[in-house]
Motif scaffolding. Structure first.
Motif, mmCIF file in Angstrom:
data_model
loop_
_atom_site.group_PDB
_atom_site.id
_atom_site.type_symbol
_atom_site.label_atom_id
_atom_site.label_comp_id
_atom_site.label_asym_id
_atom_site.label_seq_id
_atom_site.Cartn_x
_atom_site.Cartn_y
_atom_site.Cartn_z
ATOM 1 N N UNK A 454 0.565 -1.246 -0.077
ATOM 2 C CA UNK A 454 -0.064 -0.051 -0.049
ATOM 3 C C UNK A 454 0.748 1.294 -0.176
ATOM 4 N N UNK A 455 2.172 1.182 -0.185
ATOM 5 C CA UNK A 455 2.989 2.485 -0.392
ATOM 6 C C UNK A 455 3.783 2.379 -1.621
ATOM 7 N N UNK A 456 3.505 3.351 -2.379
ATOM 8 C CA UNK A 456 3.857 3.493 -3.741
ATOM 9 C C UNK A 456 5.401 4.021 -3.641
ATOM 10 N N UNK A 457 6.401 3.473 -4.705
ATOM 11 C CA UNK A 457 7.563 4.315 -4.729
ATOM 12 C C UNK A 457 7.640 5.674 -5.550
ATOM 13 N N UNK A 458 7.967 6.901 -4.755
ATOM 14 C CA UNK A 458 7.653 8.244 -5.484
ATOM 15 C C UNK A 458 9.085 8.479 -5.778
ATOM 16 N N UNK A 459 9.477 9.018 -7.257
ATOM 17 C CA UNK A 459 10.667 9.331 -7.450
ATOM 18 C C UNK A 459 10.700 10.735 -7.610
ATOM 19 N N UNK A 460 11.744 11.465 -7.041
ATOM 20 C CA UNK A 460 11.776 12.934 -7.345
ATOM 21 C C UNK A 460 12.917 12.868 -8.590
ATOM 22 N N UNK A 471 -1.215 6.525 -0.483
ATOM 23 C CA UNK A 471 -1.883 7.451 -1.477
ATOM 24 C C UNK A 471 -2.083 8.697 -0.440
ATOM 25 N N UNK A 472 -2.518 8.879 0.711
ATOM 26 C CA UNK A 472 -2.792 10.054 1.452
ATOM 27 C C UNK A 472 -1.574 10.797 1.865
#
Lengths: 482, 482
Positions: A454-460, A471-472
């Motif tokens: 439930x945790x997405x990988x977010x790449x800067x 998501x939140x």
């Protein structure tokens, strides 16, 4: 077939649009806070509205629109009336002569070419926003409450020879106040010019002149009808020097005595107050000139209190729009870029007289979006946020992952965050280079592990840093770093 | 001279502009959050770009722009080549023949009229935003990263006969995704349509169909080439009833057997799932038809999860754009107003093929600003804030009071509050009726008493209530009640 666009016209790419919209939005926001209201007029006006309003040269530069349907109808009708016995050879046996056009024209003869154009075309593309505005005021006079503060931001078209920085289609951004001759309007516009350029971060000098001062000068040197000759020559002082200006004045037929009397004007210097004092002496015998001085003094005094950020300069060489301006004349120059005028305007006493409504005085200002664009580019002043498009791209690994991502994307969009899902499950590399090419700052990766946790990988994309977010958390990060 | 504007064109007043901008701004904001980027193309395109793209009828409806300068030049040149011995009577002694135009034309003969138009005009006004977009994609293919999500909001021009609700100049608001055939794009667009109309407060039904289903139907009844006849007739079911539809089909030359087989399609009813199940049986022998069903099922299933607010309906009578749509077809109807379609779109498989770039599939949607405007007006849905112009008017009692007021006005404007000073020291009554006519909600009165006490009189024009406020209090009131 290789497609192209008409010469002198342009396509605007997303990157260019972002920058242009930054300019338009900034100007529009300022217009609104100054109480101006938008109107729009049609791209096509009747040629009778446009012709004769821009001088002979202007008439030639109007784009004319061919009458739709049988565009020869009017040509025939007129021929039938004038010369009804003329029947074209091949038609006489088949059709009534009114269906036929027999045309002999010497096309190097411009009056007959113009006449034919007027028969073929009833409409033309607008050449500026001022004439359509005057037409608007007259047509809607019963709905308008004067004074009327309107702005208008629309393209105009001119069949000028295209060259660097000169286009056949370009936007004008005009704001005018009509129906009052109060000089507070001039002050309002000077202040507004200052506000626009402060908002854009461009340091400017606002040059101010007055048609009445110029008339007064022409009057006191005994050359009242030579106003244009005089100002055209004076305007060249910076470029060609005093001797050449005087030579040009002589060439233009000004008597030596008049040129002599003109010297204190050409060489006018000092502070605005000093210039006004000199002028008051020189123009002592011209009531018109003295009124111009009084008006200018009022505008400069009031403006300097309200506009501490911009230079305001009394500039007698400023001679734009002498065909229509009757009072104050403005022109704005960027201090840190070589660009010429990036905005200008003035007061015209009889805007709507030509359409049958006399006595409506107005004052207006026009911003040149293309030149402002060039100044902002030269000085690297476009803010980064203004040119950002999509903020978050979701990588697509296939149907299941896409289905998992869609509600999160919906959530982000509801929060106002520009978000996309890559539409195909292409190779990761392709999707990442899409993000790079588009300048998308954040890429979200949703694979099996992410769906499970439930945790997405977010790449800067700028730092390369990767974080794991719910998501939140993602929504809150995207809405607070904004 | 009484000025007028060309028939079928419109002026937009400040009140109309405020409402139109509310629509455009809402749509634009949604476009951005869905990752679409703006482009703009010139009003004029080369006629070679436009001609032949809209059918024969469309060609006639193009506004053509007369070549500038000597517009007879091309007419002559062609004549010189074809018929060089023809010399016009009056010219032979004065000028070289190439300066002269001798023209015999039967103007009821449209091919020769078209040929002449093509010699007189090289440019035309854009007729829609799709063809210029296709031209743009081909011209800029090296700068564009596919998939390309673009939106475009610009006027288009059509020489249609003007009538109620149909104009010769009107805005189109298009969003397209090109360079991918992923059905996620269709889902994205359905969701975006829903977001736009939710934001505007209009309840809608989104009708969905698929060109492939229609082709499958025509195929299985043995009338593959009669697609348009069939759908035109079916489309009338609601208006004229089953018997008349069947009669029309017979009239259009469909054999009785084909009409018989068409009955389950014409009478298709039930939920979308039930309709799809029936279709799957009827179209069992048509691979194209079955693919259309599969695509539609995907779009409906995914969309219904994401779009709880709008009705989504499989509608076989939906047959717009059959000349170009190759897959999904969309149409949006307002549920609470009789208006016809207020938005529509679909997938086209070969947008850019005509300009030499094959294999670029795309899907797009177009919003009809004029009809949306009418729906919002009918349902009284324009928010009050959207139509407010100036918020505060300062009454002008003379130079001293105006000078006192100007810095306060500057302060308000800096805080983003649209503020004006009445430019003349006219009678109070005149100034108050200006505020009323403009719908300005607050009027500030600065007289001697106010200047002495430093507290201005602020009148709420709706309630009539008056309060005394310092400049700071006024700014804070105006920025917090916003």
């Amino acid at each position: 077939m290789k497609p192209s666009i008409p010469k002198g016209t342009r396509d605007f790419s997303p990157a260019e649009m972002a920058k242009r919209n930054y300019i338009f939005d900034t100007i529009r926001r300022v217009f609104y806070t100054y109480g101006f209201q938008p109107i729009e007029t049609p791209a096509m006006e009747n040629l009778s509205t446009l012709m004769g309003k821009y001088g002979e040269e202007g008439d030639k530069l109007l784009f004319k629109v061919l009458n739709s349907g049988n565009f020869l109808e009017k040509v025939n009708r007129e021929k039938d009336t004038k010369n009804s016995e003329q029947i074209t050879p091949e038609s006489s046996d088949r059709k009534p002569s009114s269906d036929n056009c027999s045309l002999f024209i010497d096309s190097s003869d411009s009056p007959s070419l113009n006449r034919l154009a007027a028969q073929l075309c009833e409409k033309g593309l607008r050449y500026d926003l001022t004439v359509p505005f005057a037409r608007y005021v007259v047509m809607h006079r019963d709905e308008i409450t004067l004074p009327f503060r309107r702005f208008q931001m629309q393209p105009v078209w001119r069949a000028d020879r295209p060259q660097r920085g000169r286009y056949r289609e370009f936007y004008q951004c005009d704001a005018d106040i009509v129906g009052t001759d109060s000089l507070l309007c001039e002050v309002d516009l000077v202040q507004m010019i200052n506000t626009v350029f402060c908002a854009l971060g461009i340091r400017v000098a606002i040059h101010v002149n007055n048609r009445k001062i110029l008339s007064g000068i022409a009057e006191v040197i005994g050359q009242a009808d030579r106003l244009v000759d005089i100002t055209v020559a004076i305007d060249k002082l910076d470029k060609i020097g005093l001797d050449n200006v005087n030579a040009e004045l002589a060439e233009r037929g000004l008597p030596a005595e008049a040129i002599e009397r003109l010297q204190p004007i050409i060489l006018l210097s000092g502070t605005d107050d000093e210039k006004l004092a000199t002028l008051r002496q020189v123009l002592a015998d011209s009531p018109t000139g003295l009124q111009g001085i009084a008006e200018t003094e009022f505008i400069l005094k009031k403006s300097s209190l309200l506009v501490p950020d911009s230079e305001i300069i009394l500039d007698l060489t400023l001679a734009r729009g002498l065909n229509y301006y009757t009072g104050a004349i403005f022109e704005v120059k960027a201090l840190d870029a070589e660009m010429g005028s990036i905005s200008g305007g003035g007061r015209y006493d009889n805007l709507t007289g030509i359409f049958g409504l006399p006595g409506v005085s107005g004052v207006g200002v026009s911003f040149g979006a293309d030149r402002i664009y060039d100044v902002l580019t030269q000085l690297d002043l476009f803010p980064k946020e203004a040119t950002e498009g999509t903020r978050v791209l979701f990588v697509n690994f296939g149907d299941t992952e896409a289905a998992w991502s869609l509600p999160v994307i919906t959530h982000l969009r509801k929060a106002g965050v520009a978000t996309e899902l890559y539409p195909d499950a292409s190779k990761m590399k392709k999707q990442m280079s899409y993000a790079n090419a588009r300048g998308i700052p954040f890429v979200v990766i949703v694979g099996e592990e992410e769906m499970t946790s439930g945790r997405m990988t977010v790449k800067d994309m700028q730092t390369g840093e990767q974080t794991k977010l719910t998501p939140d958390e993602l929504v809150s990060m995207m809405t607070t770093t904004d």
